[in-house]
Design a protein around this motif. Sequence first.
Motif, PDB file in Angstrom:
ATOM      1  N   PRO A 123      15.817   0.728  -6.006  1.00 38.39           N
ATOM      2  CA  PRO A 123      14.986   1.010  -6.926  1.00 38.39           C
ATOM      3  C   PRO A 123      14.223  -0.165  -7.562  1.00 38.39           C
ATOM      4  CG  PRO A 123      16.991   2.003  -7.530  1.00 38.39           C
ATOM      5  CD  PRO A 123      17.340   1.364  -6.472  1.00 38.39           C
ATOM      6  N   ASP A 124      14.760  -1.591  -7.006  1.00 38.99           N
ATOM      7  CA  ASP A 124      14.005  -2.877  -7.352  1.00 38.99           C
ATOM      8  C   ASP A 124      12.804  -3.006  -6.496  1.00 38.99           C
ATOM      9  OD1 ASP A 124      15.728  -3.329  -9.587  1.00 38.99           O
ATOM     10  OD2 ASP A 124      17.293  -4.179  -8.223  1.00 38.99           O
ATOM     11  N   ASP A 125      12.698  -2.083  -5.570  1.00 38.21           N
ATOM     12  CA  ASP A 125      11.689  -2.367  -4.433  1.00 38.21           C
ATOM     13  C   ASP A 125      10.285  -1.621  -4.964  1.00 38.21           C
ATOM     14  OD1 ASP A 125      12.702  -4.291  -2.143  1.00 38.21           O
ATOM     15  OD2 ASP A 125      14.502  -2.671  -2.541  1.00 38.21           O
ATOM     16  N   VAL A 126       9.189  -2.147  -4.264  1.00 38.51           N
ATOM     17  CA  VAL A 126       7.694  -1.663  -4.307  1.00 38.51           C
ATOM     18  C   VAL A 126       7.458  -1.504  -2.987  1.00 38.51           C
ATOM     19  CG1 VAL A 126       5.487  -1.705  -5.019  1.00 38.51           C
ATOM     20  CG2 VAL A 126       7.166  -2.558  -6.659  1.00 38.51           C
TER      21      VAL A 126
ATOM     22  N   GLY B  97       9.498   2.092  -6.273  1.00 33.74           N
ATOM     23  CA  GLY B  97       8.098   2.175  -6.697  1.00 33.74           C
ATOM     24  C   GLY B  97       7.391   2.578  -5.465  1.00 33.74           C
ATOM     25  N   VAL B  98       6.169   3.411  -5.409  1.00 34.41           N
ATOM     26  CA  VAL B  98       5.465   3.668  -4.290  1.00 34.41           C
ATOM     27  C   VAL B  98       4.031   3.327  -4.457  1.00 34.41           C
ATOM     28  CG1 VAL B  98       5.032   5.606  -2.581  1.00 34.41           C
ATOM     29  CG2 VAL B  98       7.259   5.573  -3.516  1.00 34.41           C
TER      30      VAL B  98
ATOM     31  N   LEU C 119      -3.522  -5.152  -2.849  1.00 37.73           N
ATOM     32  CA  LEU C 119      -2.508  -4.628  -3.490  1.00 37.73           C
ATOM     33  C   LEU C 119      -0.852  -5.050  -3.274  1.00 37.73           C
ATOM     34  CD1 LEU C 119      -3.288  -0.893  -2.406  1.00 37.73           C
ATOM     35  CD2 LEU C 119      -3.384  -1.846  -5.003  1.00 37.73           C
ATOM     36  N   ILE C 120      -0.754  -5.556  -2.150  1.00 38.63           N
ATOM     37  CA  ILE C 120       0.482  -6.170  -1.719  1.00 38.63           C
ATOM     38  C   ILE C 120       0.946  -7.491  -2.807  1.00 38.63           C
ATOM     39  CG2 ILE C 120       1.749  -7.608  -0.030  1.00 38.63           C
ATOM     40  CD1 ILE C 120       0.528  -5.596   2.332  1.00 38.63           C
ATOM     41  N   ARG C 121      -0.156  -8.315  -2.790  1.00 40.82           N
ATOM     42  CA  ARG C 121      -0.218  -9.363  -3.528  1.00 40.82           C
ATOM     43  C   ARG C 121       0.094  -8.971  -5.005  1.00 40.82           C
ATOM     44  NH1 ARG C 121      -4.946 -13.641  -3.512  1.00 40.82           N
ATOM     45  NH2 ARG C 121      -5.959 -11.607  -4.212  1.00 40.82           N
TER      46      ARG C 121
ATOM     47  N   ALA D 148       7.985  -4.018   0.368  1.00 38.35           N
ATOM     48  CA  ALA D 148       8.232  -3.452   1.768  1.00 38.35           C
ATOM     49  C   ALA D 148       7.034  -2.553   2.059  1.00 38.35           C
ATOM     50  CB  ALA D 148       9.534  -2.589   1.707  1.00 38.35           C
ATOM     51  N   LEU D 149       6.717  -2.627   3.419  1.00 39.27           N
ATOM     52  CA  LEU D 149       5.348  -1.818   3.792  1.00 39.27           C
ATOM     53  C   LEU D 149       5.565  -1.005   5.021  1.00 39.27           C
ATOM     54  CD1 LEU D 149       2.250  -2.110   3.681  1.00 39.27           C
ATOM     55  CD2 LEU D 149       2.163  -3.715   5.467  1.00 39.27           C
ATOM     56  N   ALA D 150       5.250   0.258   4.967  1.00 34.48           N
ATOM     57  CA  ALA D 150       5.504   1.140   6.062  1.00 34.48           C
ATOM     58  C   ALA D 150       4.300   1.530   6.876  1.00 34.48           C
ATOM     59  CB  ALA D 150       6.150   2.552   5.444  1.00 34.48           C
ATOM     60  N   CYS D 151       4.136   1.281   8.136  1.00 35.61           N
ATOM     61  CA  CYS D 151       2.832   1.235   8.924  1.00 35.61           C
ATOM     62  C   CYS D 151       3.158   1.051  10.375  1.00 35.61           C
ATOM     63  CB  CYS D 151       1.809   0.018   8.465  1.00 35.61           C
ATOM     64  SG  CYS D 151       2.443  -1.471   8.700  1.00 35.61           S
ATOM     65  N   THR D 152       2.407   0.779  11.170  1.00 36.26           N
ATOM     66  CA  THR D 152       2.571   0.582  12.706  1.00 36.26           C
ATOM     67  C   THR D 152       2.648  -1.054  12.695  1.00 36.26           C
ATOM     68  OG1 THR D 152       0.265   0.553  13.151  1.00 36.26           O
ATOM     69  CG2 THR D 152       1.212   2.410  13.441  1.00 36.26           C
ATOM     70  N   PRO D 153       3.324  -1.436  13.723  1.00 38.42           N
ATOM     71  CA  PRO D 153       3.672  -3.076  13.953  1.00 38.42           C
ATOM     72  C   PRO D 153       2.407  -3.595  14.414  1.00 38.42           C
ATOM     73  CG  PRO D 153       4.684  -1.651  15.693  1.00 38.42           C
ATOM     74  CD  PRO D 153       4.300  -0.675  14.699  1.00 38.42           C
TER      75      PRO D 153
END
Length: 433
Positions: A126-129, A155-156, A170-172, A178-183
């Motif tokens: 829960p503490d992560d975005v 948070g999503v 957005l990341i900053r 955490a980021l979901a994507c291809t390497p």
Amino acid sequence: MPCWNTKIELMPRPELERLQLRLLKSLVKRAYDSSTFYRARMDAAGMEPDDIKDLEDRTKLPFMTKKDLREHYPDKFFVVPKREIVRYHASSGTTGKATVVGYTRNDVEMWSESLARSLTSVGLGPDDVIQVSNTYGLFTGGLGFHYAAEKIGAGVVPASTGNTQRQIDLIRDLGVTALACTPSYLMHLGEVAEKMGISIKNDTDLRTGLLGAEPWSDKMRDRIQDWLGVKGINCFGASELAGPLWSECEHQSGIHIWGDIALVEILDPKSHEPMGPGERGELVLTMLQKEAFPLIRYRIGDLTSMEVDKCACGRCHPRIRRLTGRVDDMLIVRGINVFPSQVEYSLLTNPEVGNEFQIIVERTGALDDMTVKVELKPEAFIDNMAAIEKIRERVEHTLRSALSVHVNVELVEPGTLPRFEGKAKRVVDKRKI
């Protein structure tokens, strides 16, 4: 040790195997009774559902392949009434015609449950975005991570693909952790960030990469960690299985395949004989809880090895090691088997080499020629042609030694090779075989 479902995740192996057997028996009976395909295959193999007495009896069951899925396009494999299908997804079709998969409500719940366990095992909560930079739509990556991230209370940020500069903002600005994507896309994102004057490592809170959908090497993981300060977590799944389902835990000693969700086999791709722990072969999966679209002994085509010892995290579920490629991704060059992941690993041992490369295979007369185009890092791309030639010769020697085949290396300027928001396309095979 973080767990999402402690009872299942820490279940002792004998109890887990008893659960698997109950689920396997139920699956086989349901498939036999509801699917003309499975009934015909099992009848041809001379077996009935009651022949499943223990887990080893799964080897009596016939295989299923992507060819079967394509031949039954779009929905001839579905075994529930259409009114029970609540969602459709489709594969990317990168290796042939796309395949359509249907989901019941329980299928969607199983999918998000599986990945919720995986995200929790990495230490997310829960503490992560979590920013999801996989494609949203028919491809399963985006919604798979989205639902699981919401399930664990994170948070999503549903960024999807494209508009890389905005993704970095957005990341900053949102404190994405955490980021979901291809390497390959994460590496591209790092390059663009530097052009914007932003250091992912120093100027953002991003520390975890949920990476998959394409083969990648330990060398790339090391580079991502050293350069971007992001811990690369290897994730695995496929559209026909349900989407992204599993990942490494925080110990990163293999991808945990939850035993109540799938049975794992590693087989020799040609003889179909079982491979021992640590031996590389083709991954074969039986999905134990899928309702709409059952998969029994599905030859997914990925090459990996399996570990069955207890993980340092305390879980007894089987683990698969890093995928080294696909059976159908393998190139045969002058009689030698070559995988793009081997090329990547060898290239990244050279400190001057950048993150992007392309393999071009052509046939000259009766012989194959393989050329690897590879970008240099900006600081290595200098006017001293003699120094660049020395780098080229060293990279060429590294590849030839690793692959045992003649390789031509062409060093190119940074930023000149194609970038990909989804799966990287590393191979251009111009041979007419």
